[in-house]
Design a protein around this motif. Structure first.
Motif, PDB file in Angstrom:
ATOM      1  N   GLY A 138       4.368  50.369  20.664  1.00 21.82           N
ATOM      2  CA  GLY A 138       5.586  49.577  20.843  1.00 21.82           C
ATOM      3  C   GLY A 138       6.852  50.391  20.655  1.00 21.82           C
ATOM      4  O   GLY A 138       6.829  51.626  20.608  1.00 21.82           O
ATOM      5  N   GLU A 139       7.960  49.683  20.515  1.00 26.28           N
ATOM      6  CA  GLU A 139       9.272  50.317  20.470  1.00 26.28           C
ATOM      7  C   GLU A 139       9.517  51.063  19.161  1.00 26.28           C
ATOM      8  O   GLU A 139       9.077  50.630  18.097  1.00 26.28           O
ATOM      9  CB  GLU A 139      10.363  49.256  20.641  1.00 26.28           C
ATOM     10  N   ILE A 140      10.276  52.154  19.290  1.00 31.06           N
ATOM     11  CA  ILE A 140      10.722  52.921  18.127  1.00 31.06           C
ATOM     12  C   ILE A 140      12.235  52.744  18.022  1.00 31.06           C
ATOM     13  O   ILE A 140      12.972  52.994  18.990  1.00 31.06           O
ATOM     14  CB  ILE A 140      10.401  54.423  18.264  1.00 31.06           C
ATOM     15  N   LEU A 141      12.699  52.336  16.861  1.00 30.42           N
ATOM     16  CA  LEU A 141      14.131  52.184  16.601  1.00 30.42           C
ATOM     17  C   LEU A 141      14.699  53.492  16.072  1.00 30.42           C
ATOM     18  O   LEU A 141      14.123  54.093  15.158  1.00 30.42           O
ATOM     19  CB  LEU A 141      14.367  51.075  15.577  1.00 30.42           C
ATOM     20  N   VAL A 142      15.815  53.922  16.630  1.00 30.56           N
ATOM     21  CA  VAL A 142      16.552  55.069  16.102  1.00 30.56           C
ATOM     22  C   VAL A 142      17.950  54.589  15.746  1.00 30.56           C
ATOM     23  O   VAL A 142      18.703  54.148  16.615  1.00 30.56           O
ATOM     24  CB  VAL A 142      16.632  56.221  17.119  1.00 30.56           C
ATOM     25  N   THR A 143      18.299  54.644  14.469  1.00 31.59           N
ATOM     26  CA  THR A 143      19.631  54.226  14.025  1.00 31.59           C
ATOM     27  C   THR A 143      20.567  55.435  13.998  1.00 31.59           C
ATOM     28  O   THR A 143      20.121  56.578  14.051  1.00 31.59           O
ATOM     29  CB  THR A 143      19.574  53.582  12.633  1.00 31.59           C
ATOM     30  N   GLY A 144      21.869  55.158  13.908  1.00 24.18           N
ATOM     31  CA  GLY A 144      22.828  56.257  13.942  1.00 24.18           C
ATOM     32  C   GLY A 144      22.641  57.109  15.178  1.00 24.18           C
ATOM     33  O   GLY A 144      22.705  58.337  15.136  1.00 24.18           O
ATOM     34  N   VAL A 176      13.281  55.658  12.950  1.00 19.17           N
ATOM     35  CA  VAL A 176      13.934  56.849  12.408  1.00 19.17           C
ATOM     36  C   VAL A 176      15.316  56.405  11.969  1.00 19.17           C
ATOM     37  O   VAL A 176      16.141  56.003  12.800  1.00 19.17           O
ATOM     38  CB  VAL A 176      14.033  57.977  13.452  1.00 19.17           C
ATOM     39  N   ASP A 177      15.575  56.454  10.656  1.00 20.17           N
ATOM     40  CA  ASP A 177      16.840  55.941  10.119  1.00 20.17           C
ATOM     41  C   ASP A 177      17.620  57.029   9.402  1.00 20.17           C
ATOM     42  O   ASP A 177      17.113  57.675   8.486  1.00 20.17           O
ATOM     43  CB  ASP A 177      16.594  54.797   9.138  1.00 20.17           C
ATOM     44  N   SER A 178      18.881  57.192   9.810  1.00 15.16           N
ATOM     45  CA  SER A 178      19.775  58.135   9.139  1.00 15.16           C
ATOM     46  C   SER A 178      20.959  57.423   8.506  1.00 15.16           C
ATOM     47  O   SER A 178      21.923  58.063   8.112  1.00 15.16           O
ATOM     48  CB  SER A 178      20.292  59.171  10.147  1.00 15.16           C
ATOM     49  N   VAL A 179      20.887  56.104   8.392  1.00 14.79           N
ATOM     50  CA  VAL A 179      22.030  55.297   7.963  1.00 14.79           C
ATOM     51  C   VAL A 179      21.886  54.767   6.543  1.00 14.79           C
ATOM     52  O   VAL A 179      22.831  54.789   5.761  1.00 14.79           O
ATOM     53  CB  VAL A 179      22.259  54.123   8.952  1.00 14.79           C
TER      54      VAL A 179
END
Length: 327
Positions: free
Chosen positions: A149-155, A218-221
């Motif tokens: 499924g979908e991968i979320l990438v923030t920032g 993947v979160d950088s926030v």
């Protein structure tokens, strides 16, 4: 003599200036490097502006990344002429760093410059891109597959986010990019994002659990964004957290972890062992689209880094910034 940015904190206040320094200003170390290129990361922005407690001693040259050539070495692994890359290890925090024409370092901190990259390209990747690769490797190790499924990438417009999009898209994942700059949607889609969501969907306080959507994140926030990402990750999914651009707090509950069995991976690039660094750079050489990397990169000179650092913290810089230390 060499040119370098130097941060001072004294009775005159906190300030960053471009200076000509004598080689005696170089710190201790067994390898001296002629820096060809450096870069600006979020941490560099905090150091240069003084908006975060990054620098621990003064005076100090900022810059956590370099690509360059060994000038002198008393380390068994390196000799004059070797091409090297440095990321992290407290350089630019407690040890004078890489926004300079020369750097003196511990040879154990260096990795070989991959032959696939020029020095400029290596800094277009920098710690941000190397960290993005560590995040992708964590999701892969967890077992997250493109078919899940979908991968979320923030920032998504930042350094980590933009490189993560490129990597994940090339590996076949469906990437959804979160950004507060909707005008950048065409650029993010050109990097490989399949869809865009407004960061407001994630940045406000949310429920302990939301509708399952993401196979991985993947979160950088950090802060509410990370909490909401965890709350909407699918059963047994994984979240790789590597930054705090939105805050260091984590206003979540245990519910996503004990009711959906998700895993939160903390990604540290600063003190990662050499073996993992080498693997990450080898993977970047294999899995990163150089043409997209170039389209995501802006070039500046050493003096410009002071002003661009402030803009970086304000979220006004797209993608990656490389610094030509010789202009």
């Amino acid at each position: 003599m060499y040119r370098a940015l130097q941060i001072n904190k004294d009775d005159a206040g906190y300030r960053t200036e471009l200076k000509d320094l004598d080689d005696s200003a170089l710190p201790e170390g067994d390898v001296t490097v002629q820096v060809a290129w450096s870069t600006l990361n979020y941490k560099d922005g905090l150091a240069i502006t003084g908006k975060g407690p990054v620098v621990r001693k003064f005076p100090l040259t900022p810059g956590i990344d370099l690509a360059g050539t060994v000038l002198e070495s008393n380390h068994p692994c390196w000799k004059a002429g070797d091409k090297v890359v440095l990321n992290g290890w407290g350089v630019g925090e407690t040890h004078s760093g890489c926004l300079a024409q020369k750097a003196r370092l511990n040879g154990n901190w260096l990795v070989p410059l991959p032959t696939a990259f020029s020095e400029r390209q290596a800094m277009a990747i920098g710690t941000a891109g190397y960290t993005a690769m560590l995040c992708v490797m964590a999701l892969e190790k967890h077992g997250v597959k493109p078919s899940d499924g979908e991968i979320l990438v923030t920032g998504a417009n930042g350094g980590v986010g933009s490189v993560a999009i490129m990597l994940l898209a090339k590996l076949g994942y469906t990437v959804i990019a979160s950004t507060g700059r909707p005008e950048e949607a065409p650029h993010l889609k050109a990097l490989g994002a399949a869809g865009i969501i407004d960061r407001k969907e994630l940045s406000e306080p949310g429920k302990p659990l939301g509708k399952e959507r993401w196979a991985g994140v993947v979160d950088s926030v950090g802060s509410n964004t990370l909490a909401n990402a965890c709350a909407t990750t699918k059963y047994a999914g994984a979240v790789a957290a590597c930054g705090l651009a939105g805050g260091a707090d984590f206003p979540s509950t245990v519910m996503p972890f004990i009711l959906r069995g998700i895993t939160l991976y903390g990604i540290d690039s600063v003190m990662a062992p050499i073996e993992r660094r080498v693997e990450a750079w080898q993977r970047l050489a294999r899995d990163l689209d150089i043409a997209k990397l170039e389209a995501n990169t802006t070039e500046i000179g050493l003096q410009e880094a002071i002003d661009v650092a402030a803009r970086l913290l304000e979220g006004k810089v797209r993608g990656r910034v490389v610094v030509d230390v010789n202009r």
